[in-house]
Scaffold this active site. Structure first.
Site, PDB file in Angstrom:
ATOM      1  N   ASP A  30       0.749  -1.230  -0.157  1.00 27.29           N
ATOM      2  CA  ASP A  30       0.118  -0.120   0.014  1.00 27.29           C
ATOM      3  C   ASP A  30       0.777   1.260  -0.144  1.00 27.29           C
ATOM      4  OD1 ASP A  30      -2.444   1.502  -0.150  1.00 27.29           O
ATOM      5  OD2 ASP A  30      -2.550   1.199   2.146  1.00 27.29           O
ATOM      6  N   GLY A  33       0.197   5.367  -4.356  1.00 30.69           N
ATOM      7  CA  GLY A  33      -0.422   6.564  -4.936  1.00 30.69           C
ATOM      8  C   GLY A  33      -0.074   7.943  -3.895  1.00 30.69           C
ATOM      9  N   ARG A  34       0.108   7.483  -2.781  1.00 28.04           N
ATOM     10  CA  ARG A  34       0.306   8.484  -1.679  1.00 28.04           C
ATOM     11  C   ARG A  34       1.961   8.861  -1.879  1.00 28.04           C
ATOM     12  NH1 ARG A  34      -1.498   5.895   3.705  1.00 28.04           N
ATOM     13  NH2 ARG A  34      -1.604   4.090   2.266  1.00 28.04           N
ATOM     14  N   HIS A  47       3.026   3.687  -8.862  1.00 29.14           N
ATOM     15  CA  HIS A  47       2.991   1.999  -9.229  1.00 29.14           C
ATOM     16  C   HIS A  47       4.221   1.485 -10.159  1.00 29.14           C
ATOM     17  CE1 HIS A  47      -0.925   2.240  -7.939  1.00 29.14           C
ATOM     18  NE2 HIS A  47      -1.522   3.035  -8.851  1.00 29.14           N
ATOM     19  N   SER A  75      -6.748  -5.553  -6.070  1.00 25.62           N
ATOM     20  CA  SER A  75      -7.979  -6.525  -5.513  1.00 25.62           C
ATOM     21  C   SER A  75      -9.274  -6.267  -6.285  1.00 25.62           C
ATOM     22  CB  SER A  75      -8.299  -5.504  -4.120  1.00 25.62           C
ATOM     23  OG  SER A  75      -8.973  -4.357  -4.316  1.00 25.62           O
ATOM     24  N   GLU A  77     -11.925  -4.901  -5.634  1.00 23.29           N
ATOM     25  CA  GLU A  77     -12.267  -3.576  -5.514  1.00 23.29           C
ATOM     26  C   GLU A  77     -11.551  -2.714  -6.285  1.00 23.29           C
ATOM     27  OE1 GLU A  77     -13.511  -6.263  -2.000  1.00 23.29           O
ATOM     28  OE2 GLU A  77     -11.414  -5.787  -2.989  1.00 23.29           O
ATOM     29  N   LEU A 141      11.802 -19.733  -4.635  1.00 20.93           N
ATOM     30  CA  LEU A 141      10.896 -19.102  -4.041  1.00 20.93           C
ATOM     31  C   LEU A 141       9.733 -18.964  -4.810  1.00 20.93           C
ATOM     32  CD1 LEU A 141      10.016 -16.787  -1.985  1.00 20.93           C
ATOM     33  CD2 LEU A 141      10.679 -15.237  -3.819  1.00 20.93           C
ATOM     34  N   ARG A 202       1.876  -4.987   5.948  1.00 23.69           N
ATOM     35  CA  ARG A 202       1.205  -4.085   5.512  1.00 23.69           C
ATOM     36  C   ARG A 202       1.957  -2.919   5.559  1.00 23.69           C
ATOM     37  NH1 ARG A 202      -4.794  -2.910   4.449  1.00 23.69           N
ATOM     38  NH2 ARG A 202      -4.532  -0.714   3.256  1.00 23.69           N
ATOM     39  N   SER A 210      -7.980  -5.235   4.642  1.00 20.14           N
ATOM     40  CA  SER A 210      -8.375  -4.901   3.358  1.00 20.14           C
ATOM     41  C   SER A 210      -8.723  -6.144   2.509  1.00 20.14           C
ATOM     42  CB  SER A 210      -7.359  -4.257   2.424  1.00 20.14           C
ATOM     43  OG  SER A 210      -7.190  -2.880   3.234  1.00 20.14           O
TER      44      SER A 210
END
Length: 261
Positions: A30, A33-34, A47, A75, A77, A141, A202, A210
């Site tokens: 997360d 964008g910020r 991004h 997601s 959403e 991995l 997170r 979320s």
């Protein structure tokens, strides 16, 4: 010995107990964008920078001995975001995965995905499938991307499959327990018998899950950092692993019960 905040990469690797490295780490990436907004940039620039973070965290997770790394990339959403941002993200995901495929193979990393693959744009699907196939032989991995994914979608999809089996008589309601249900979740398809996440990280500071891996993170340890994803470093990842190793995982038992076992 320096404190964790003062420690170098070499120091942190020495602090890490190889026997206690979490097998499966899940990350809610997360803050892209910020991060961009704080720098007066378009959200898409965040991004793009976030892709670089994916590369370095994949590298250090592999070096630390993590067996499976699940990244919440998009997601269900997120489909409701502005169409221009969604289009840019889908294009970026496809291009980035195709570009990184040779390095994934070189580092023995296998790429997998969980989520509603049918909703992905055709071009992104084509590029992703190419990487899935190209890395299928890799035994190191497992880099698992959660794309067009949500925990509720996962649970509903599993319930539908089980309901269909009950309806056709191949399963009885009495056969359904937690182990049976888990076999119908999207994560059941992951290679190497990947367990449920031991650690959920997170970035970005928000203290919520979320709609991510709702069933699977039932007993995951949670580590939240205020750092935005583009600023999340290899050292930050190692610090999260070391904090994880200092926690007592009781799974509903008491400390005394753990000691007696």
């Amino acid at each position: 010995m320096p404190t964790m905040e003062q420690a170098t990469m070499e120091d942190l690797l020495k602090m890490l107990d190889p026997a206690k490295v979490p097998a499966h780490v899940a990350i809610i990436m997360d803050g892209n964008g910020r991060w961009a907004k704080a720098r007066g940039l378009d959200r898409s620039e965040g991004h793009v920078e976030g892709v670089s973070t994916v590369r370095r965290i994949t590298e250090i997770a592999s070096e630390a001995g993590v067996k499976c790394l699940t990244l919440y990339a998009f997601s269900t959403e997120n489909w409701h975001r502005p169409q221009a941002e969604v289009d840019a993200l889908m294009h970026l995901i496809g291009i980035a995965i195709e570009r990184e495929t040779p390095d994934l193979i070189k580092n023995n990393v296998r790429l997998t995905m969980i989520g509603d693959f049918a909703r992905m744009p055709q071009e992104a699907r084509r590029r992703l499938e190419g990487c899935f196939n190209a890395t299928a032989h890799c035994t190191g991995l497992v880099l698992n991307l959660a794309l067009s994914y949500s925990g509720r979608w996962d649970i509903v999809a599993a319930a539908r499959q089980i309901a269909a089996r009950c309806a056709d008589g191949s399963m009885a309601a009495g056969d359904i327990d937690e182990q049976t249900f888990a076999r119908y979740l999207s994560t059941a398809s992951l290679p190497c018998d990947c367990p449920d996440p031991d650690l959920l990280i997170r970035t970005g500071g928000d203290k919520r899950v979320s709609n991510f891996l709702l069933w699977q993170i039932a007993y995951a340890e949670i580590d939240v950092t205020d750092k935005y994803w583009p600023d999340f470093s290899k050292e930050d990842f190692l610090r999260a692993l070391i904090r994880f190793q200092g926690r007592e995982r009781r799974f509903g038992l008491t400390s005394e019960q753990l000691l007696s076992n």
